[in-house]
Each structure stands twice: as C-alpha cells, then as structure tokens.
Write an enzyme that holds these catalytic residues in place. Structure first.
Site, PDB file in Angstrom:
ATOM      1  N   ASP A   1       0.833  -1.207   0.000  1.00  0.00           N
ATOM      2  CA  ASP A   1       0.000   0.000   0.000  1.00  0.00           C
ATOM      3  C   ASP A   1       0.867   1.256   0.000  1.00  0.00           C
ATOM      4  O   ASP A   1       1.958   1.270   0.573  1.00  0.00           O
ATOM      5  CB  ASP A   1      -0.904  -0.023   1.240  1.00  0.00           C
ATOM      6  CG  ASP A   1      -2.091   0.906   1.108  1.00  0.00           C
ATOM      7  OD1 ASP A   1      -2.325   1.422  -0.004  1.00  0.00           O
ATOM      8  OD2 ASP A   1      -2.787   1.128   2.115  1.00  0.00           O
TER       9      ASP A   1
ATOM     10  N   ARG B   1       0.129   7.608  -2.792  1.00  0.00           N
ATOM     11  CA  ARG B   1       0.572   8.680  -1.896  1.00  0.00           C
ATOM     12  C   ARG B   1       2.031   9.035  -2.154  1.00  0.00           C
ATOM     13  O   ARG B   1       2.423  10.210  -2.130  1.00  0.00           O
ATOM     14  CB  ARG B   1       0.385   8.247  -0.440  1.00  0.00           C
ATOM     15  CG  ARG B   1      -0.985   8.549   0.117  1.00  0.00           C
ATOM     16  CD  ARG B   1      -1.196   7.914   1.462  1.00  0.00           C
ATOM     17  NE  ARG B   1      -1.568   6.502   1.343  1.00  0.00           N
ATOM     18  CZ  ARG B   1      -1.715   5.690   2.369  1.00  0.00           C
ATOM     19  NH1 ARG B   1      -1.488   6.146   3.597  1.00  0.00           N
ATOM     20  NH2 ARG B   1      -2.080   4.439   2.190  1.00  0.00           N
TER      21      ARG B   1
ATOM     22  N   ASN C   1     -10.514  -2.730  -6.380  1.00  0.00           N
ATOM     23  CA  ASN C   1      -9.704  -1.760  -7.121  1.00  0.00           C
ATOM     24  C   ASN C   1     -10.285  -1.393  -8.482  1.00  0.00           C
ATOM     25  O   ASN C   1      -9.841  -0.420  -9.106  1.00  0.00           O
ATOM     26  CB  ASN C   1      -8.271  -2.266  -7.301  1.00  0.00           C
ATOM     27  CG  ASN C   1      -7.446  -2.198  -6.040  1.00  0.00           C
ATOM     28  OD1 ASN C   1      -6.468  -2.932  -5.886  1.00  0.00           O
ATOM     29  ND2 ASN C   1      -7.817  -1.334  -5.103  1.00  0.00           N
TER      30      ASN C   1
ATOM     31  N   ARG D   1       1.633  -5.030   6.158  1.00  0.00           N
ATOM     32  CA  ARG D   1       0.925  -3.992   5.409  1.00  0.00           C
ATOM     33  C   ARG D   1       1.664  -2.679   5.567  1.00  0.00           C
ATOM     34  O   ARG D   1       1.971  -2.255   6.681  1.00  0.00           O
ATOM     35  CB  ARG D   1      -0.520  -3.831   5.874  1.00  0.00           C
ATOM     36  CG  ARG D   1      -1.222  -2.718   5.086  1.00  0.00           C
ATOM     37  CD  ARG D   1      -2.700  -2.708   5.211  1.00  0.00           C
ATOM     38  NE  ARG D   1      -3.250  -1.723   4.262  1.00  0.00           N
ATOM     39  CZ  ARG D   1      -4.502  -1.717   3.840  1.00  0.00           C
ATOM     40  NH1 ARG D   1      -5.346  -2.647   4.263  1.00  0.00           N
ATOM     41  NH2 ARG D   1      -4.927  -0.802   2.981  1.00  0.00           N
TER      42      ARG D   1
END
EC number: 2.5.1.-
Length: 231
Positions: free
Chosen positions: A14, A18, A62, A176
């Site tokens: 993940d 960003r 997604n 994660r």
C-alpha cells in the site's frame, strides 16, 4: 539468538499513490516504483530462505479506481511479466496467479498462465500474485466448487483445498505498508492465525531493512494458535 523466519510472508503493498502524490508525480509512477520494490523483496526472500511469498497486486475493489489508473496498472503488469520472466526463471521462482481470471484481459491471463506453466518445477520461492482478488470472493467461489462434496466429508482441511491459496501454507506473517491497520478483504480464511505487522512506510520506500524489521518483530513473537504457553 538466531532469527526465527516465517515460511510464508504475505504483503499488502500500500502507498504507491501517496508516494507519487508527495513527489508531484502521476499515480502510475508510484506503481512502477512499487514493482521495483517487489522485485527486490522477491530476491531478498530467496536469499533469506523464505519459501512462500504472496503479494496483493490488485483487489476486487480496485476496479472502482479511475479507469485510466486501472488501465495503466494492467499495462504495467503485462510489461513487467514480459521483461522480468526470464529473471524469475533464473532465480528459480514458481509463480501462481490467485484471484478471478474471468474479468482480466485475455492477454494478461495468457501471460500469467505461461508463467505458471514454465515455472511449475522451480522451488526456490513460491510466489503467489493476487490479481482481482478478494477474500470474500475467494470463499464464495470455494463454496460453489465444493457444493458437490458430501457434508459429512467437509472439514477445514478439505475446504482449504478449494481456496486460491491451496498450494501454499497459511501465511505466518502479514505485512501492510503505508500506515493502514486493516486487512482489506485479503486472504480472510488463510489469515486466521497469521501474525500482523503494520508499518507507516509507503511501499515504494520499503527496503530490505524495513523488511528485516518486520522479520525481527515476528521472530520475537510467541505464536499460540489458541493454546496457553508457559511464560
């Protein structure tokens, strides 16, 4: 003290978007950088002797992302397979696609199936790539396949054989990245007793050193599997 390594590591990769946004780059740039990181972690797992690695590349949810990003993601996957498969072969990596195949392009499915077939005898690392994967969908598809089994013969072991991850043991460790503390519909059945490790590091910034931190944290844990352990 020697490091107690997991046999199977699963990773929710993940933070690509960003990472790109922080640098003023298009989101796809984060995905390309993320693919490079995944390649390095694959090699590091082999060096360490970790036998199974499962990477969450694209979830059933997604599809709700912008169409251009989804298109770019699948182009990245196809380009990566074409350019890296010989390297994966040389490393002795066996690759398996987990997730739905009916909604993927025929070209991507053909590439993945070629990769699966050509790598089926390799044993240095068993790499599961989750594309169009969702834990609930995995269980639902397993139920549909298992409906012909007599109820008296159905147990957890039998049910597990109908899940996408049937060729690998359940993950010992789930990592994660990017600060989120949830499993996001990933391997719901298989994560029953998995140790969870969360890091704020974005996936494109995830290094071997960060990976080792997760492994060291795992090594210090006492896995109970519902039992009471002597202190």
């Amino acid at each position: 003290m020697s490091l107690k390594l997991p046999e199977h590591v699963a990773i929710i990769m993940d933070g690509n978007g960003r990472w790109a946004r922080q640098r003023g780059l298009p989101r796809v740039a984060g995905h390309y950088r993320g693919a490079e990181v995944a390649e390095d972690i694959i090699e590091y797992c082999i060096e360490l002797g970790i036998k199974h690695l499962t990477l969450f590349a694209f979830s059933t949810e997604n599809w709700n992302r912008p169409k251009e990003e989804v298109k770019a993601l699948f182009e990245l996957m196809e380009n990566y397979i074409r350019s890296k498969r010989e390297k994966l072969y040389s490393l002795g990596v066996r690759v398996r696609l987990i997730g739905r195949r009916d909604r993927l392009s025929r070209g991507l499915v053909n590439l993945m199936e070629e990769l699966e077939s050509d790598s089926k005898d390799f044993k240095n690392l068993f790499l599961n790539v989750a594309i169009d994967y969702g834990g609930r969908d995995d269980i639902l598809r397993a139920v549909k396949k298992i409906m012909e089994v007599q109820p008296s013969k159905l147990d957890e072991e039998t049910f597990s054989q109908f899940l996408d991850l049937s060729c690998s043991p359940d993950p010992d460790l789930l990592i994660r990245t990017a600060g989120e503390k949830r499993i996001s519909n990933f391997l719901l059945w298989n994560l029953a007793y998995t140790e969870l490790y969360f890091t704020d590091t974005l996936w494109p910034d995830f290094t071997r050193e960060e990976f080792m931190k997760a492994l060291e944290d795992y090594s210090r844990r006492k896995r109970k599997f519902g039992r009471v352990l002597d202190e």
